[in-house]
Design a protein around this motif. Structure first.
Motif, short mmCIF file in Angstrom:
data_model
loop_
_atom_site.label_atom_id
_atom_site.label_comp_id
_atom_site.label_asym_id
_atom_site.label_seq_id
_atom_site.Cartn_x
_atom_site.Cartn_y
_atom_site.Cartn_z
N PRO A 323 0.71 -1.30 -0.05
CA PRO A 323 0.00 0.02 0.13
C PRO A 323 0.80 1.16 0.16
O PRO A 323 0.24 2.33 -0.06
CB PRO A 323 -0.99 -0.21 1.48
CG PRO A 323 -0.08 -1.01 2.11
CD PRO A 323 0.53 -2.08 1.35
N GLY A 324 2.12 1.04 0.15
CA GLY A 324 3.01 2.44 -0.03
C GLY A 324 3.22 2.72 -1.43
O GLY A 324 3.71 3.88 -1.68
N LEU A 325 2.93 2.03 -2.45
CA LEU A 325 2.96 2.23 -3.74
C LEU A 325 1.83 3.05 -4.25
O LEU A 325 0.50 2.64 -3.94
CB LEU A 325 3.13 1.04 -4.70
CG LEU A 325 4.25 0.03 -4.40
CD1 LEU A 325 4.28 -1.01 -5.27
CD2 LEU A 325 5.55 0.92 -4.50
N PRO A 326 1.79 4.08 -5.18
CA PRO A 326 0.66 4.93 -5.32
C PRO A 326 -0.39 4.35 -6.04
O PRO A 326 -1.61 4.64 -6.02
CB PRO A 326 1.43 6.21 -6.40
CG PRO A 326 2.77 6.14 -5.85
CD PRO A 326 3.10 4.59 -5.54
N ASN A 328 -1.52 1.42 -5.77
CA ASN A 328 -2.26 0.34 -4.99
C ASN A 328 -3.49 0.67 -4.26
O ASN A 328 -3.68 1.88 -4.05
CB ASN A 328 -1.24 0.07 -3.46
CG ASN A 328 -1.81 -1.20 -2.78
OD1 ASN A 328 -2.66 -1.11 -1.89
ND2 ASN A 328 -1.34 -2.27 -3.05
N HIS A 331 -3.76 2.59 -1.24
CA HIS A 331 -2.75 3.50 -0.97
C HIS A 331 -3.26 4.64 -0.13
O HIS A 331 -2.65 5.04 0.86
CB HIS A 331 -2.28 4.24 -2.34
CG HIS A 331 -1.30 5.10 -2.31
ND1 HIS A 331 0.06 5.12 -1.49
CD2 HIS A 331 -1.33 6.69 -2.46
CE1 HIS A 331 0.86 5.99 -1.65
NE2 HIS A 331 -0.04 7.14 -2.20
N ASP A 332 -4.46 5.15 -0.53
CA ASP A 332 -5.18 6.38 0.05
C ASP A 332 -5.35 6.08 1.63
O ASP A 332 -5.47 6.79 2.58
CB ASP A 332 -6.43 6.65 -0.43
CG ASP A 332 -6.27 7.37 -1.90
OD1 ASP A 332 -5.22 7.63 -2.34
OD2 ASP A 332 -7.30 7.35 -2.72
N GLN A 335 -2.34 6.33 3.47
CA GLN A 335 -1.90 7.61 3.77
C GLN A 335 -2.67 8.13 4.98
O GLN A 335 -2.05 9.04 5.60
CB GLN A 335 -2.15 8.54 2.43
CG GLN A 335 -1.29 8.18 1.40
CD GLN A 335 0.11 8.48 1.27
OE1 GLN A 335 0.96 7.83 1.52
NE2 GLN A 335 0.54 9.72 1.32
N ALA A 342 3.75 1.94 5.74
CA ALA A 342 2.79 1.01 5.07
C ALA A 342 3.13 -0.21 5.83
O ALA A 342 2.77 -1.43 5.37
CB ALA A 342 2.24 1.13 3.90
#
Length: 432
Positions: A323-326, A328, A331-332, A335, A342
């Protein structure tokens, strides 16, 4: 001791006076089964829950108590209860709330052992469990029943690193009149404090990041002190009616939220009867690991992101579940809930034939093939044939992964060495 005392008496009793304080700077290992109550009245009062004190090490020991207080503090909770393993912590947390004929709603994106517990063993106990897609809020709402006693999910899932919308699921749980229990093992209180987002109870496999060294099993339940079991007394009779083991004492009246009637019941009935005790030595080991939790996680999370980025660009990798990859899907949510990172446990899907999966795993040099996670060492495992091997193909699809999925737990080694190891193994199966 008098000089006339016999040899056998002296060899057992000389040199130690129960209750004598020492000035150790570090919590010691209280390696004892039982405790000297001091008097008839004190023994009676401790057993009747009218006096605080050590009773018997099946339900707790002084070293364990330090671990419990420390975890409760880090999570902003009112109390904690340590057990012999993370699996037992999940079981005790739920069995304290639900009994035969009652119901639990849980996310289907769970560790395989937890799925086994909920769908197999709990069925033997007469407890019904409905598994739902954790991202489908309507499914959570629809699954709740009058006999439902808890919602349960993982804040970061294993192995696809799904991120739970804690606030939304907590709100739905509360609308249904039940607490939300979250397994916060991968996030730990350093990356995510469940209480800040509406969860009521957190559970941990302390075996993982809390210990961090892969030597000692342990679990912890933290009562975050947010759920009012007294609001619907008929639903929670174990807390709001006289406790048969203690006579006329009502746990909610005596302990309430602030002193955790929930964990008093968990300790004196579920742990007392089933016996998932945490040893004093393991308590000590877990405390040693906890002291460096933030330092380890900062390094591990940083390395995990860099490794996920590397894997995302390699032709032998079809998909990276981090989930650290945009790009994914979580991802939101990461954040919002995980601003410090993550986590460092994630998976990826190989873009090769099934036959090459085993070769990739076996060719890794620095990643040990181990079922654990959260270790100081980097680990790899193939979930479909190990940790989640009891799941059928349909359950694997529901959990979001398959045969070509490989799980990594990133340790404390040099980042460059880990990338080189993965690159060499990926290149080897690509060039064939």
């Amino acid at each position: 001791m008098p000089e006339t005392t016999g040899f056998a008496t002296r060899q057992v009793r000389t040199g130690y006076q129960p209750g004598t304080p020492q000035n150790t700077a570090i919590p010691p290992i209280y390696q004892s089964v039982a405790y000297d109550f001091g008097s008839f009245d004190q023994a009676r009062d401790i057993f009747s829950l009218r006096r605080k004190g050590n009773l018997y090490s099946r339900t707790g020991n002084p070293t364990q108590a330090v671990l419990e207080q420390r975890l409760a503090d880090l999570d902003g909770g009112v109390a904690a209860l340590a057990t012999g393993s993370g699996q037992s912590a999940v079981a005790v947390a739920l069995l304290t709330l639900a009994k035969s004929g009652q119901h639990i709603v849980a996310a289907r994106q769970l560790y395989g052992g937890t799925v086994d517990l909920l769908t197999d063993t709990f069925a033997d106990f007469g407890i019904d469990v409905t598994l739902v897609d954790q991202d489908d809020l309507d499914a959570w709402r629809a699954a709740a029943r009058p006999e439902t006693r808890a919602f349960f999910a993982e804040t970061i899932g294993n192995p696809v690193a799904s991120v739970l919308d804690v606030r939304a699921v907590a709100d739905i749980a509360h609308q249904a009149g039940v607490p939300l229990i979250v397994d916060n093992t991968i996030a730990t209180p350093y990356l995510l404090r469940p209480k800040d987002f509406g969860a009521d109870i957190a559970v941990y496999s302390a075996t993982k990041f809390i210990g961090g060294h892969g030597t000692s099993l342990g679990g912890v339940i933290v009562d975050l002190g947010t759920f009012d079991f007294g609001a619907e007394p008929r639903r929670w009779t174990q807390f709001t009616e006289p406790y048969p083991r203690i006579g006329d004492l009502v746990l909610w009246d005596e302990f309430g939220r602030d002193r955790s009637a929930y964990l008093v019941y968990a300790k004196t009935k579920v742990v007392h009867d089933l016996g998932p005790a945490l040893s004093p030595f393991n308590s000590f080991q877990l405390l040693q690991g906890l002291e460096t939790l933030d330092l380890r996680l900062e390094r591990q999370v940083g390395s995990a992101l860099a490794i996920a980025q590397f894997l995302d660009g390699h032709p032998a990798v079809a998909k990276v579940n981090y989930p650290g990859l945009p790009e994914n899907r979580w991802h939101d949510a990461a954040q919002r809930y995980l601003p410090r990172g993550a986590g460092s446990v994630f998976s990826f899907d190989l873009a090769v034939d099934d036959a090459k999966v085993a070769k990739f795993v076996d060719s890794l040099q620095l990643f040990a093939i181990v079922a654990n996670i959260g270790d100081a060492r980097s680990l790899v495992v193939h979930p479909a044939t190990t940790t989640h091997s009891h799941l059928d193909d349909s359950q694997l699809r529901d959990a979001g992964f398959g045969y070509r999925t490989v799980r990594l737990s990133i340790g404390l080694e040099n980042l460059e060495d880990l990338v080189d190891d993965l690159c060499a193994s990926l290149d080897a199966i690509t060039e064939e």
